[in-house]
Write a protein that holds these residues in place. Structure first.
Motif, PDB file in Angstrom:
ATOM      1  N   VAL A   1       0.832  -1.204   0.000  1.00  0.00           N
ATOM      2  CA  VAL A   1       0.000   0.000   0.000  1.00  0.00           C
ATOM      3  C   VAL A   1       0.867   1.255   0.000  1.00  0.00           C
ATOM      4  O   VAL A   1       0.663   2.171  -0.811  1.00  0.00           O
TER       5      VAL A   1
ATOM      6  N   LEU B   1      -7.919  -1.154   1.101  1.00  0.00           N
ATOM      7  CA  LEU B   1      -7.120  -0.046   0.581  1.00  0.00           C
ATOM      8  C   LEU B   1      -6.633  -0.375  -0.821  1.00  0.00           C
ATOM      9  O   LEU B   1      -6.723  -1.519  -1.296  1.00  0.00           O
TER      10      LEU B   1
ATOM     11  N   CYS C   1      -3.317   7.465   2.073  1.00  0.00           N
ATOM     12  CA  CYS C   1      -3.606   6.235   2.816  1.00  0.00           C
ATOM     13  C   CYS C   1      -4.169   6.562   4.194  1.00  0.00           C
ATOM     14  O   CYS C   1      -5.149   5.939   4.642  1.00  0.00           O
TER      15      CYS C   1
END
Length: 572
Positions: free
Chosen positions: A284, A311, A320
Motif C-alpha cells: 500500500v 485499501l 492512505c
C-alpha cells in the motif's frame, strides 16, 4: 733452516697455513749474504759475539738473568734492550693453536739469524718482553716467527681495515602478513649467501627473494585494499541510510493508488510504526517512515482503530491515512458493549458477503471449537452458547474470510479480558454459583444502564433482589431487558398480561433469580461495576423519560411514584 732450542709446548706452523710458504710472510729467508725477499735487497746484520744460554740467546754485556734482544728503530739502526721475565704470546688465528714468539738464534754457519724489527704499533704483542727462564724455545727473528720479520726501516703493513659490505637495497621492514613470511622458518636455510651467512635470502636470485616478496606484498596489499574498501562501502551505505532516515525525504508513492485493492488487518494496540510496516508489506505504501510522517501530520491520525481496511496499492502515505480514517474503508465488524450475539451474526454475514443466517448456523454448530472457557454453557437452558463471549471491539471481516475465524478472535478477546479478574472468587463474594453468573449480571447492568453510576446502582439492585431476605420482590428481578432478549426485541412498553403469561426461563417477571445466561456482551465498564456495586439499599429503578434518565428507589412506595412519572412522560 735448522731450529734450535724448541721448548715443550711449542708447535710448528701448519704447512697448509695460507700465510706460510716461500712467498708469504713466513717464507724462507735468504742465508747470510744472499738477497732478501723484501724488495730484492740484501740484509746486513752487525757482527756480534753471541753466546747461547739454554734455549734463549743473551748479549755478552747482559747480566745474569737479564735477557737482551735486538730491534731496529725508525731510522733502521740496530738497538738492544734488556728485560726480565717470561713472556708467552698466544695468538689464535684461523683455527690454529696458540703460537709463541721467541728470540732469534744463530744458524749452523755462525751467522746471525733473523733479527726482529721495530714493534708494530698495531701489534698488541710487539711491545711485550720475551719469555724468561728458558722453558720455551725462542723463534723471534727466525723464519718460524709470526708475524714474520720485515726489512730495516719498514714497518709491517697494518692489516687492512674491514671494508663495509656492498650496499644492498634493503626492503622496508614489514609485518609478516605483508611479506608472506611464515612462522615455520626460512625455506632457504640450506643456502649460504656469498658472505657466508646462511639463508641470506636478500639477493634478487635467492629462493623466495625480493621478487617473490614483492608478489606476496602485492597480494597482501590487494587483500587489505579489498577489506578496507568493503568496509568503507558498508559504512557509506549505512551512513547514507542514516542520513536519509534522519534528514532525507522518506520514499513515497504519488497519488491515491492504482486499481488493485487489498485488505490489511491492523491488530489491537498497534502503533504508527507497526501499522506502517503492515501497509508496506501489503504494497500500500512505499516506506514505513513515509506513513509515520503522514500520520503525525494529520490531526486525527492517532485515531486509526484496529481492524481490517480495504485499501489500494501504491498509495501515497497521506492519501492512505485519509482513507483509513474514512469508515467506508474499514472492512470490520464492530461489536458494541451490550450488543447481542444475533446482531453480531447479522453484521458478519453482511461484511463477509454471506447469505443471512449463515454465521448463526456456524456458531450453533461449531461453538465447542471456538475456544470458549470451561465455565461457559453451564446451563442447558442457554439460548446462545456464544452470548456474553463475543467481546466488544473491532474485528477484521473482509470478503473471503470465514465466519468461524472472526468468531474465534472475539471469543479469544473475551477470554483474555475475563482472565484479568478472579471470577471464581468474585462469584463466591456475591453469592453466585459460577463465573458465568458474574458475566450474566454484567450483561443485565449493561442492558439497563446508561452511565457508570447507573451501572453500579443497578448492580446493587440485582444483588439485593437475589437475596433470600428480599420481601419487596421475593427474589424476582423484573427486568424488561430479559423479556426483550427472549423476544428479540427492545420494547419499553410491555403489557403486564403479556409478561405474566410467559413462563420462559429468560422472563424474570415470572422466574426467580438470574436468567440462564448473559443477555448480551458486556463491556469493561459494566463488568467492573458488577464487581464493585454501591451499598445504598437500592431496590427499584425506572427510566422516567423512557430513554436516558434513570431514577432509583429503595421502597415500593417510592417505586410507584417513579412509575407515575414514567407514564406521564410517555403519554400513557
Amino acid at each position: 733452516m735448522t731450529e734450535y732450542g724448541r721448548g715443550p709446548g711449542s708447535e710448528p706452523w701448519h704447512p697448509e697455513d695460507p700465510l706460510y710458504g716461500d712467498d708469504g710472510w713466513g717464507g724462507q729467508q735468504a742465508q747470510a749474504g744472499q738477497q732478501s725477499s723484501y724488495g730484492g735487497q740484501p740484509q746486513h746484520y752487525p757482527q756480534q759475539s753471541q753466546q747461547q744460554y739454554g734455549d734463549w740467546g743473551q748479549h755478552p754485556q747482559a747480566g745474569y738473568g737479564q735477557q737482551q734482544y735486538a730491534y731496529y728503530d725508525e731510522q733502521g739502526q740496530l738497538q738492544y734492550a734488556e728485560g726480565y721475565g717470561q713472556q708467552q704470546y698466544d695468538q689464535q688465528y684461523v683455527g690454529h693453536a696458540s703460537q709463541q714468539y721467541h728470540q732469534g738464534t744463530w744458524d749452523a754457519a755462525g751467522t746471525h739469524g733473523e733479527v726482529p724489527y721495530a714493534a708494530d704499533p698495531g701489534d698488541p704483542y710487539g711491545q711485550q718482553p720475551v719469555a724468561y727462564g728458558g722453558e720455551q724455545p725462542d723463534f723471534y727473528g727466525t723464519e718460524d716467527a709470526y708475524p714474520p720479520p720485515q726489512p730495516p726501516g719498514r714497518r709491517r703493513d697494518p692489516e687492512p681495515e674491514p671494508q663495509p659490505e656492498p650496499a644492498v637495497e634493503e626492503e622496508e621492514e614489514q609485518h609478516p602478513f605483508f611479506t608472506g613470511a611464515d612462522d615455520g622458518g626460512d625455506d632457504d636455510a640450506d643456502d649460504d649467501d656469498p658472505k657466508g651467512r646462511r639463508g641470506g635470502g636478500r639477493g634478487k636470485d635467492a629462493k623466495g627473494g625480493k621478487g617473490a616478496k614483492k608478489r606476496r606484498n602485492g597480494c597482501a596489499c590487494l587483500v587489505v585494499c579489498l577489506v578496507f574498501g568493503g568496509g568503507a562501502a558498508t559504512v557509506g551505505y549505512y551512513g547514507w541510510h542514516f542520513y536519509q532516515n534522519r534528514f532525507g525525504t522518506a520514499p513515497d508513492y504519488a497519488g491515491s493508488g492504482n486499481s488493485e485493492t487489498v485488505t490489511v488487518q491492523i491488530p489491537k494496540g498497534a502503533g504508527g510504526y507497526e501499522i506502517g510496516r503492515r501497509l508496506k508489506e501489503a504494497g500500500v505504501v512505499k516506506s514505513v517512515d513515509a506513513f509515520v510522517h503522514a500520520q503525525t501530520q494529520n490531526s486525527k491520525g492517532d485515531t486509526i482503530q484496529a481492524g481490517a481496511y480495504t485499501l489500494k496499492k501504491e498509495m501515497s502515505a497521506a492519501s492512505c491515512v485519509l482513507l483509513m480514517l474514512d469508515p467506508s474503508s474499514q472492512a470490520n465488524v464492530i461489536v458494541t458493549p451490550g450488543e447481542r450475539a444475533a446482531k453480531v451474526y447479522a453484521d458478519l454475514d453482511k461484511k463477509l458477503g454471506l447469505s443471512v443466517g449463515t454465521t448463526r448456523k456456524i456458531a450453533k454448530a461449531q461453538y465447542k471449537s471456538l475456544g470458549l472457557p470451561s465455565y461457559a454453557n453451564t446451563n442447558s437452558k442457554i439460548m446462545d452458547p456464544l452470548e456474553g463471549f463475543l467481546y466488544p471491539g473491532n474485528y477484521p471481516a473482509a470478503k473471503g474470510m470465514k465466519p468461524d475465524a472472526v468468531l474465534k478472535q472475539m471469543v479469544a478477546a473475551a477470554k483474555e479480558e475475563y482472565a484479568n479478574y478472579d471470577l471464581v472468587a468474585q462469584a463466591k463474594k456475591y453469592d453466585l454459583d459460577n463465573p458465568l453468573q458474574v458475566i450474566t449480571v454484567a450483561s443485565l447492568v449493561q442492558a439497563e444502564g446508561k452511565t457508570h453510576d447507573d451501572f453500579r446502582k443497578m448492580a446493587e439492585v440485582v444483588y439485593n433482589r437475589l437475596k433470600t431476605t428480599n420481601t419487596e420482590t421475593n427474589q424476582l428481578l423484573q427486568f424488561d431487558s430479559t423479556f426483550n432478549y427472549l423476544k428479540g426485541t427492545s420494547n419499553i412498553h410491555i403489557s403486564e398480561s403479556e409478561i405474566n403469561s410467559n413462563r420462559d426461563p429468560y422472563n424474570t417477571y415470572t422466574q426467580k433469580g438470574l436468567p440462564p445466561g448473559p443477555i448480551g456482551n458486556p463491556g469493561e465498564d459494566a463488568l467492573k461495576a458488577a464487581l464493585n456495586p454501591t451499598d445504598d439499599g437500592w431496590m427499584y429503578f425506572v427510566a422516567t423519560d423512557g430513554v436516558n434518565n434513570t431514577e432509583f428507589a429503595k421502597t415500593n412506595a417510592e417505586f410507584e411514584k417513579l412509575k407515575e412519572k414514567f407514564n406521564a412522560s410517555s403519554g400513557r
